[in-house]
Design an enzyme around this catalytic site. Structure first.
Site, PDB file in Angstrom:
ATOM      1  N   GLU A   1       0.330  -1.256   0.187  1.00 28.55           N
ATOM      2  CA  GLU A   1       0.224   0.277   0.529  1.00 28.55           C
ATOM      3  C   GLU A   1       0.983   1.270   0.128  1.00 28.55           C
ATOM      4  O   GLU A   1       0.346   2.496   1.002  1.00 28.55           O
ATOM      5  CB  GLU A   1      -0.736   0.194   1.460  1.00 28.55           C
TER       6      GLU A   1
ATOM      7  N   TYR B   1       4.309  18.295  11.271  1.00 23.87           N
ATOM      8  CA  TYR B   1       5.672  17.694  11.611  1.00 23.87           C
ATOM      9  C   TYR B   1       6.378  18.083  11.667  1.00 23.87           C
ATOM     10  O   TYR B   1       7.980  16.801  11.195  1.00 23.87           O
ATOM     11  CB  TYR B   1       5.818  16.626  10.706  1.00 23.87           C
TER      12      TYR B   1
ATOM     13  N   CYS C   1      -2.192  34.392   9.439  1.00 20.59           N
ATOM     14  CA  CYS C   1      -1.645  34.748  11.267  1.00 20.59           C
ATOM     15  C   CYS C   1      -1.394  33.899  12.210  1.00 20.59           C
ATOM     16  O   CYS C   1      -2.623  34.033  13.043  1.00 20.59           O
ATOM     17  CB  CYS C   1      -2.744  35.899  11.666  1.00 20.59           C
TER      18      CYS C   1
HETATM   19  N1  LLP Z   1      -1.261   1.685   4.107  1.00 19.23           N
HETATM   20  C1  LLP Z   1      -1.755   2.650   5.584  1.00 19.23           C
HETATM   21  C2  LLP Z   1      -2.705   1.553   6.241  1.00 19.23           C
HETATM   22  C3  LLP Z   1      -1.326   3.736   6.267  1.00 19.23           C
HETATM   23  O1  LLP Z   1      -2.308   4.331   6.598  1.00 19.23           O
HETATM   24  C4  LLP Z   1      -1.118   4.394   5.207  1.00 19.23           C
HETATM   25  C5  LLP Z   1      -0.358   6.384   5.844  1.00 19.23           C
HETATM   26  C6  LLP Z   1       0.118   4.380   4.288  1.00 19.23           C
HETATM   27  C7  LLP Z   1      -0.699   2.885   3.786  1.00 19.23           C
HETATM   28  C8  LLP Z   1       0.325   5.242   3.249  1.00 19.23           C
HETATM   29  O2  LLP Z   1       1.666   5.156   4.178  1.00 19.23           O
HETATM   30  P1  LLP Z   1       2.995   5.956   2.850  1.00 19.23           P
HETATM   31  O3  LLP Z   1       3.446   4.983   2.167  1.00 19.23           O
HETATM   32  O4  LLP Z   1       2.000   7.011   2.273  1.00 19.23           O
HETATM   33  O5  LLP Z   1       3.920   6.659   3.877  1.00 19.23           O
HETATM   34  N2  LLP Z   1      -0.016  12.645   6.716  1.00 19.23           N
HETATM   35  C9  LLP Z   1       1.380  12.081   7.206  1.00 19.23           C
HETATM   36  C10 LLP Z   1       1.803  11.127   6.638  1.00 19.23           C
HETATM   37  C11 LLP Z   1       0.266  10.178   6.823  1.00 19.23           C
HETATM   38  C12 LLP Z   1       0.312   8.381   7.046  1.00 19.23           C
HETATM   39  C13 LLP Z   1      -0.794   7.556   7.193  1.00 19.23           C
HETATM   40  N3  LLP Z   1      -1.119   6.761   6.604  1.00 19.23           N
HETATM   41  C14 LLP Z   1       2.379  13.129   6.410  1.00 19.23           C
HETATM   42  O6  LLP Z   1       2.498  14.302   5.636  1.00 19.23           O
HETATM   43  O7  LLP Z   1       3.708  13.056   6.083  1.00 19.23           O
END
Ligand code: LLP
Length: 421
Positions: free
Chosen positions: A275, A318, A346
């Protein structure tokens, strides 16, 4: 690698100068490269070559219909976490049998919609959720395919807000309780257990946590099979990191990740799902913004941009680093100076970078935030009544607006007055 390169002194998205898009669409805007999206999807697909696998794009990273349709045409499955994402995946032409449903709080309505429209599997995160899926599926006279998300208690060594595989996190069920919960699931009506799910966090820059987690999944697969469960599918989650700071980071490549997966899990005869979100979309997008003012403060200079924390929240949320580059290529060897790069909202938190070395810039100049394709536009808001940033997609020498900037009128029309006003 991506397709945002300087050509003739101007940063291009594939064959289109970003200055040309800025002139037509206005700033700020997000811009995605089709070639980069395609390349990144293929890297994962190829990394698992030789195995029975499906790459389910974690569409929370970037979910514009144009992005989903591009990936769906390549054969991507989708990982969705809400009814809205499910609807988007279906609208992009992804068949139900290629959609996996993750997330800790699936509602009855979302579960019913997915069962109605077709679903590859629910990745179940708790026993109460298992009971609800059983009840909804039985009530509809259908069987819900499920995996159970196990929490392997592994430290992903990433930012605390995006780490999910430690026992203190809200995700999954503790791996130590897995056999008990699988036995429970197998006895429930309307449920068919098809495999195991795991996801330990996001922006992982080291393969070791994956190895630890996947070894635990391999052991669990054998144990559950010995208990009589037909474990035939493993969902391995996403999370592979990207080089946000190009000058000093080189996270593992999809091919290295794929080799690890094959090494640890390849002999189990399971269908594999992954994923990835960030690695597919992150470096496939930039946020382009214009400098409104150059303001000299005490001991520091501020570049005030027309993009703000509501458009790209990652630095505020973050402390994330994004490379910020001038759209007009600086002359070779030009002196840089430190700037605080901020937006107009702001709040002091509306700061993209502090003391960032930049070549000379002034009002009217364009800058591009790199690696903004994932968790950029999707996390934007209209805070300060700033219209949602438009999204543009490039393919070769063509570009198209794939989500228009709303007008003030359109924004105002979304509010309605109660009868007493
Ligand atoms: N699968 C599940 C169950 C997840 O919760 C996530 C991400 C992914 C796959 C995908 O992960 P990736 O390959 O994109 O790392 N907003 C945060 C990231 C939150 C990720 C949440 N879950 C940021 O901007 O760094």
């Amino acid at each position: 690698m991506d397709h945002f390169l300087y050509r003739d002194g101007v940063l291009h998205a594939e064959d289109v100068p970003l200055t040309e898009i800025a002139a037509e669409v206005g700033t700020p805007f997000y811009c995605y490269s089709t070639a980069t999206l395609t390349r990144h999807f293929r890297l994962f697909d190829e990394a698992l070559e030789g195995t029975d696998h499906l790459v389910c794009y974690a569409m929370k990273a970037a979910s514009n219909q144009a992005i989903l349709t591009t990936l769906a045409a390549l054969g991507a499955g989708m990982d969705v976490v809400s009814g809205g994402e499910y609807a988007r995946a279906k609208a992009a032409g992804v068949p139900g049998e290629r959609i996996v449903f993750s997330g800790v709080g699936k509602t009855r309505a979302e579960i019913a919609d997915a069962l109605e429209g077709g679903i590859r599997q629910f990745n179940v995160e708790s026993e109460p959720e298992l009971a609800v899926i059983s009840a909804v599926a039985s009530g509809m006279g259908v069987t819900a395919p499920v995996t159970i998300r196990v929490n392997p208690d592994v430290d992903a060594k990433t930012h605390a807000k995006i780490s999910t595989g430690k026992s203190e996190n809200k995700f999954g069920i503790p791996i130590a309780r897995a056999r008990e919960v699988y036995a429970e699931a197998a006895a429930l009506p309307g449920i068919e257990v098809v495999g195991i799910d795991v996801h330990i966090g996001s922006q992982l820059t080291d393969l070791e946590p994956y190895r630890l987690a996947y070894e635990k999944v391999a052991d669990l697969t054998r144990a559950l099979r010995a208990d009589g469960h037909d474990i035939r599918r493993l969902d391995l989650g996403g999370g592979l990191g990207i080089p946000y700071e190009r000058s000093n980071s080189a996270p593992p490549l999809p091919v290295e990740y794929g080799a690890l997966v094959k090494e640890v899990l390849g002999d189990l005869g399971c269908e594999l799902e992954i994923e990835p979100g960030r690695l597919i979309a992150g470096n496939a997008g930039v946020l382009v913004s214009e400098v409104i003012y150059l303001k000299s403060g005490e001991g520091r200079d501020f570049l005030i941009l027309d993009a703000a924390m509501n458009d790209l929240i990652r630095p505020a949320m973050y402390d994330a680093w994004h490379d910020i580059v001038p759209v007009r290529e600086p002359a070779p060897g030009v002196e840089t100076a430190p700037y605080d790069i901020v937006g107009p909202v702001c709040e002091s938190g509306d700061t993209f970078a502090k003391a960032r070395p930049m070549p000379p810039l002034g009002a009217g100049d364009l800058v591009a935030f790199r690696s903004a394709g994932a968790y950029g536009a999707v996390m934007a808001s209209e805070y300060n009544s700033r219209p949602l940033v438009p999204e543009v997609m490039v393919k070769g020498d063509q570009f198209a607006v794939i989500r228009a900037r709303p007008t003030y009128d359109e924004i105002l029309k979304r509010d309605t007055l109660p009868p007493w006003l």
